[in-house]
Enzyme design. Sequence first.
Site, PDB file in Angstrom:
ATOM      1  N   TYR A  54       0.826  -1.203   0.000  1.00  0.00           N
ATOM      2  CA  TYR A  54       0.000   0.000   0.000  1.00  0.00           C
ATOM      3  C   TYR A  54       0.859   1.251   0.000  1.00  0.00           C
ATOM      4  O   TYR A  54       2.076   1.193   0.209  1.00  0.00           O
ATOM      5  CB  TYR A  54      -0.969  -0.001   1.194  1.00  0.00           C
ATOM      6  CG  TYR A  54      -0.355   0.355   2.543  1.00  0.00           C
ATOM      7  CD1 TYR A  54       0.500  -0.525   3.203  1.00  0.00           C
ATOM      8  CD2 TYR A  54      -0.621   1.581   3.151  1.00  0.00           C
ATOM      9  CE1 TYR A  54       1.049  -0.193   4.439  1.00  0.00           C
ATOM     10  CE2 TYR A  54      -0.078   1.916   4.385  1.00  0.00           C
ATOM     11  CZ  TYR A  54       0.751   1.023   5.025  1.00  0.00           C
ATOM     12  OH  TYR A  54       1.303   1.350   6.235  1.00  0.00           O
TER      13      TYR A  54
ATOM     14  N   LYS B 179       6.448  -2.023   1.947  1.00  0.00           N
ATOM     15  CA  LYS B 179       5.267  -1.441   2.595  1.00  0.00           C
ATOM     16  C   LYS B 179       4.060  -2.366   2.439  1.00  0.00           C
ATOM     17  O   LYS B 179       3.185  -2.143   1.616  1.00  0.00           O
ATOM     18  CB  LYS B 179       4.984  -0.043   2.007  1.00  0.00           C
ATOM     19  CG  LYS B 179       4.083   0.808   2.904  1.00  0.00           C
ATOM     20  CD  LYS B 179       4.157   2.265   2.508  1.00  0.00           C
ATOM     21  CE  LYS B 179       3.158   3.147   3.220  1.00  0.00           C
ATOM     22  NZ  LYS B 179       3.305   3.209   4.677  1.00  0.00           N
TER      23      LYS B 179
HETATM   24  N1  PDD Z   1       2.790   5.087   7.252  1.00  0.00           N
HETATM   25  N2  PDD Z   1       7.431   3.877   8.923  1.00  0.00           N
HETATM   26  C1  PDD Z   1       6.294   3.155   8.900  1.00  0.00           C
HETATM   27  C2  PDD Z   1       6.282   1.852   9.616  1.00  0.00           C
HETATM   28  C3  PDD Z   1       5.160   3.647   8.225  1.00  0.00           C
HETATM   29  O1  PDD Z   1       4.030   2.915   8.201  1.00  0.00           O
HETATM   30  C4  PDD Z   1       5.225   4.909   7.576  1.00  0.00           C
HETATM   31  C5  PDD Z   1       4.056   5.484   6.826  1.00  0.00           C
HETATM   32  C6  PDD Z   1       6.438   5.625   7.642  1.00  0.00           C
HETATM   33  C7  PDD Z   1       6.610   6.964   6.970  1.00  0.00           C
HETATM   34  O2  PDD Z   1       6.681   6.833   5.571  1.00  0.00           O
HETATM   35  P1  PDD Z   1       6.197   8.017   4.621  1.00  0.00           P
HETATM   36  O3  PDD Z   1       6.947   9.221   5.012  1.00  0.00           O
HETATM   37  O4  PDD Z   1       6.542   7.532   3.278  1.00  0.00           O
HETATM   38  O5  PDD Z   1       4.702   8.180   4.858  1.00  0.00           O
HETATM   39  C8  PDD Z   1       7.527   5.077   8.310  1.00  0.00           C
HETATM   40  C9  PDD Z   1       1.595   5.536   6.562  1.00  0.00           C
HETATM   41  C10 PDD Z   1       1.441   7.018   6.573  1.00  0.00           C
HETATM   42  C11 PDD Z   1       0.386   4.795   7.109  1.00  0.00           C
HETATM   43  O6  PDD Z   1       0.538   3.603   7.338  1.00  0.00           O
HETATM   44  O7  PDD Z   1      -0.686   5.393   7.297  1.00  0.00           O
END
Ligand code: PDD
Length: 288
Positions: free
Chosen positions: A34, A152
């Site tokens: 995702y 992810k």
């Molecule tokens: N989460 N680390 C984890 C474990 C995350 O799930 C996320 C993002 C990040 C930050 O990544 P980015 O800057 O690309 O959003 C780091 C999203 C926002 C979520 O699960 O809602």
Amino acid sequence: MNMRTVYVNGTYLPENEATISIFDRGFLMADGVYEVTSVLDGKLIDFAGHAKRLERSLGELDMPHPECLPDLLDIHRELVRLNGIEEGMIYLQITRGAPGDRDFVFPDPETCTPTVVLFTQNKPGLANSPAAKTGIKVISVADQRWARRDIKTVQLLYPSMGKMMAKAAGVDDAWMVEDGMVTEGTSNNAYIVKGNTIITRHLGNEILHGITRAAVLRFAREAQMQVEERSFSIAEAQEADEAFITSASQFVMPVVEVDGKAVGAGTPGPVAARLREIYLEESRKAAV
Ligand code: PDD
């Protein structure tokens, strides 16, 4: 909430008419990836970075590319338009598809195509979150996720449990710790500031390579701040001048307490505030 228009496998339709198979591998096996992209001023923030990471996630899992992959920017924009989003998020999920039965073995990509779902989350005031003025409090929890956190995937049960542990402790979020060192937050990357130096864990399979992280570190270096990409412990965080997190949905968010101990003055610090300002300003300019 008003009825949203969502996207499922090539079709835009009302959220209550959108369905996927009970045999979908995202549902049965968490076999899916995702992305979350934020929207400010009706435009997409860091879209290119999210699209690139999505392709990498698919590749690492040998998941076939969905036919609509080249059209994802148009699909995001269409959903923003159809739902009238000024500030909020777009959630995108791709799974290996629904082979028509449960089987550990990956289905034949010739006959089983990926499932693609996108929906909007309207969040007026996202960029003016009151939490950015007060900061958030975190506790530490053991990092009990699998070893490929750089992908992810939709396996979010443990991060979800981490948020519940934080909630039970009366705080906002949890930082996960492995071998005595902080990996990252439940859904964000973690940072501390000591003097003029910003410290955040180096990239590897242990953390998600945050798109916001990459942008914030670039802006920090451009603003002549020192950046050290290395791991740090909870004890070091508690002795730091400042702490903060980054993510697509929270941008740069100050952390003012770690495991019951105030960080610095116990209020949001100047480095986090400045980085939040620069990030919002620059990413709004570059939004598509
Ligand atoms: N989460 N680390 C984890 C474990 C995350 O799930 C996320 C993002 C990040 C930050 O990544 P980015 O800057 O690309 O959003 C780091 C999203 C926002 C979520 O699960 O809602």
